[in-house]
Each structure stands twice: as structure tokens, then as C-alpha cells.
Motif scaffolding. Structure first.
Motif, PDB file in Angstrom:
ATOM      1  N   SER A   1       0.862  -1.178   0.000  1.00 14.43           N
ATOM      2  CA  SER A   1       0.000   0.000   0.000  1.00 14.43           C
ATOM      3  C   SER A   1       0.900   1.230   0.000  1.00 14.43           C
ATOM      4  O   SER A   1       1.484   1.590   1.026  1.00 14.43           O
TER       5      SER A   1
ATOM      6  N   LYS B   1      -0.431   4.281   2.234  1.00 17.50           N
ATOM      7  CA  LYS B   1      -0.289   4.080   3.678  1.00 17.50           C
ATOM      8  C   LYS B   1       1.134   3.728   4.083  1.00 17.50           C
ATOM      9  O   LYS B   1       1.447   3.655   5.269  1.00 17.50           O
ATOM     10  N   LYS B   2       1.987   3.474   3.090  1.00 16.90           N
ATOM     11  CA  LYS B   2       3.367   3.055   3.340  1.00 16.90           C
ATOM     12  C   LYS B   2       3.408   1.814   4.227  1.00 16.90           C
ATOM     13  O   LYS B   2       4.174   1.720   5.188  1.00 16.90           O
ATOM     14  N   ARG B   3       2.547   0.852   3.873  1.00 16.76           N
ATOM     15  CA  ARG B   3       2.489  -0.405   4.601  1.00 16.76           C
ATOM     16  C   ARG B   3       2.502  -1.563   3.605  1.00 16.76           C
ATOM     17  O   ARG B   3       2.167  -1.385   2.424  1.00 16.76           O
ATOM     18  N   LEU B   4       2.877  -2.727   4.085  1.00 16.30           N
ATOM     19  CA  LEU B   4       2.905  -3.898   3.229  1.00 16.30           C
ATOM     20  C   LEU B   4       2.558  -5.143   4.029  1.00 16.30           C
ATOM     21  O   LEU B   4       2.725  -5.186   5.248  1.00 16.30           O
ATOM     22  N   LYS B   5       2.022  -6.138   3.312  1.00 12.46           N
ATOM     23  CA  LYS B   5       1.708  -7.422   3.920  1.00 12.46           C
ATOM     24  C   LYS B   5       2.815  -8.403   3.564  1.00 12.46           C
ATOM     25  O   LYS B   5       3.182  -8.538   2.397  1.00 12.46           O
TER      26      LYS B   5
ATOM     27  N   GLU C   1       1.175  -7.582   8.831  1.00 14.11           N
ATOM     28  CA  GLU C   1       1.137  -6.267   8.192  1.00 14.11           C
ATOM     29  C   GLU C   1       2.154  -5.367   8.874  1.00 14.11           C
ATOM     30  O   GLU C   1       2.180  -5.253  10.106  1.00 14.11           O
ATOM     31  N   LEU C   2       2.991  -4.715   8.069  1.00 14.87           N
ATOM     32  CA  LEU C   2       4.096  -3.926   8.595  1.00 14.87           C
ATOM     33  C   LEU C   2       4.195  -2.592   7.864  1.00 14.87           C
ATOM     34  O   LEU C   2       3.710  -2.453   6.740  1.00 14.87           O
ATOM     35  N   SER C   3       4.841  -1.624   8.497  1.00 17.17           N
ATOM     36  CA  SER C   3       5.113  -0.352   7.833  1.00 17.17           C
ATOM     37  C   SER C   3       6.432  -0.452   7.075  1.00 17.17           C
ATOM     38  O   SER C   3       7.254  -1.339   7.346  1.00 17.17           O
ATOM     39  N   PHE C   4       6.639   0.448   6.129  1.00 20.45           N
ATOM     40  CA  PHE C   4       7.885   0.459   5.366  1.00 20.45           C
ATOM     41  C   PHE C   4       9.094   0.552   6.293  1.00 20.45           C
ATOM     42  O   PHE C   4      10.152  -0.025   6.016  1.00 20.45           O
ATOM     43  N   ASP C   5       8.956   1.303   7.398  1.00 17.59           N
ATOM     44  CA  ASP C   5      10.082   1.524   8.304  1.00 17.59           C
ATOM     45  C   ASP C   5      10.478   0.269   9.083  1.00 17.59           C
ATOM     46  O   ASP C   5      11.564   0.217   9.660  1.00 17.59           O
ATOM     47  N   GLN C   6       9.600  -0.730   9.105  1.00 16.17           N
ATOM     48  CA  GLN C   6       9.877  -1.934   9.890  1.00 16.17           C
ATOM     49  C   GLN C   6      10.621  -3.012   9.114  1.00 16.17           C
ATOM     50  O   GLN C   6      10.983  -4.041   9.686  1.00 16.17           O
TER      51      GLN C   6
END
Length: 231
Positions: free
Chosen positions: A198, A201-205, A218-223
Motif C-alpha cells: 500500500s 499508507k506506506k504499509r505492506l503485507k 502487516e508492517l510499515s515500510f520503516d519496519q
């Protein structure tokens, strides 16, 4: 004719910190010449039309390892001499951040999980190529035959890559099929495969293998950060 292993960047290139004048990159003239050779009319005429493009399906993130393995195997097996003359892994430059906040530029496959081969089709070639580690098999058509790609299709891939490079390194660092390492949160330091991204939202599964079971998280790009092949 010797075997040529083609990638869009330097072999073994390490991640490094981005410099202000390095965000726009271009393909080297040597790579352009190599791809041009693969599609030239004179070469096709000389080879008598024996060589065509095919693709092997690999585990995502192992495209370069597979290309090197196939090159090595083709040199070891005498029956493959002169049967494969191009191995091509289209890549692009992307920007990402390490867990320490540094912005890095990294080379990644344009088509995760695929390596293109220009070869003379034979049962021996198929057998040796599919014996390489991390190879799932050849891409097949609806008729269950090995899918053939044209020189024009391979050239179009290269031209599209050049256009993206002229626009600079991509801002979105992750894509479906990427292998990533979790660097923050409950699941650190596990690695997994990106299933959905996404951008807004800067998130990814990511699907992570834990105790032999695939676990979607589900995590954020920064993780996360792009994983090395051994992760």
C-alpha cells in the motif's frame, strides 16, 4: 560464441549510501551492446534461427544466484556447449532506508522470480537448467509447452528500464515478490515475502515462515528492509 550473463548493474554490487548526484543512473554502453547483439539481424542469420528466448521461474530474490549457477552448469556439461548464449536478469535501482536511517541505493530484479535465457532448446538444456538450485521450472504456455519470448519483447524490457533509470531511482522501495527482513517489532529479525504493498499508507503485507507455518503480518515500510539472498 561464449556465454554472456547480462544484468542491468554490476555483479556483486553492494548496498551503499546514496550521494546527491547518484539518484539518476544510466545503463552502461557495454550492456546496451550486449542486448543489441542478442537482437541483431546479423546474429540471428548467423545462428540460423536456432536460438530463442525462454524464462525459468526461480525463488524470488535468487535471480542472480540462479543466473550464475546456470552459467556454471552449462560450462561443466559438454552436451550444453554452444546451447546457451545469453542469460539475462533485468534489474533497476531503488532507494530504501536501513534500520539506522541511512538512505541506500540498491539493485533489484524488475521481474522477481524470473531469469531469461537465450538458448537452443533441447531436453539436455532443460534438464540441466532445472537442476540449478532455487529453480522451480521453465515458464510454460497454456498448451503446457515452454513459453517462447521474442527478441522484440526482451528489447522492450530493456527500453522500459532505461526510461525508468532516466527518471531516477524509484521512490517506492518494495514490490510484490520481494524478500524482506523485519528489523523492528515483534517479528524481528524474521524474513518473509511481500504479498501486497500500500503505497499511500506506506504499509505492506508480508508472509513470514515461523515453525514451518506461513504467517501473514502487516508492517510499515520503516519496519523492514530488502533482504540479502542468504536471509
Amino acid at each position: 560464441m561464449g556465454l554472456s550473463v547480462l544484468t542491468s548493474g554490476s555483479e556483486g554490487e553492494e548496498d551503499r549510501e546514496v550521494q546527491p548526484d547518484e539518484l539518476a543512473t544510466s545503463t552502461s554502453s557495454g550492456e546496451e551492446a550486449a542486448v543489441g547483439d542478442a537482437t541483431s539481424e546479423s546474429e540471428l542469420e548467423e545462428e540460423g534461427g536456432r536460438f530463442h528466448w525462454y524464462a525459468v521461474h526461480t525463488y524470488s530474490g535468487y535471480e542472480k544466484s540462479v543466473s550464475k549457477a546456470i552459467s556454471f552448469l552449462s560450462e561443466r556439461h559438454k552436451e550444453l556447449e554452444g546451447k546457451i548464449n545469453r542469460i539475462y536478469v533485468p534489474t533497476e535501482q531503488v532507494k530504501t532506508r536501513r534500520s539506522d536511517g541511512r538512505e541506500m541505493r540498491r539493485e533489484r530484479a524488475l521481474f522477481p522470480g524470473y531469469v531469461f535465457l537465450r538458448m537452443e532448446l533441447s531436453p539436455e538444456v532443460v534438464k540441466v537448467c532445472t537442476s540449478a538450485p532455487k529453480v522451480i521450472g521453465f515458464v510454460k504456455s497454456a498448451e503446457d509447452e515452454l513459453q517462447m519470448f521474442t527478441d522484440e519483447e526482451i528489447t522492450a524490457i530493456e527500453e522500459g528500464k532505461k526510461q525508468r533509470q532516466q527518471a531516477g531511482a524509484r521512490e517506492v522501495p518494495f514490490a510484490v515478490g520481494d524478500r524482506v527482513k523485519i528489523v523492528e517489532g515483534l517479528f524481528a529479525p524474521f524474513s518473509g515475502d511481500v504479498e501486497d504493498v500500500s503505497v499511500d499508507k506506506k504499509r505492506l503485507k508480508v508472509t513470514v515462515g515461523i515453525f514451518g507455518r506461513p504467517i501473514p503480518v502487516e508492517l510499515s515500510f520503516d519496519q523492514v528492509e530488502l533482504a540479502d539472498e542468504e536471509d
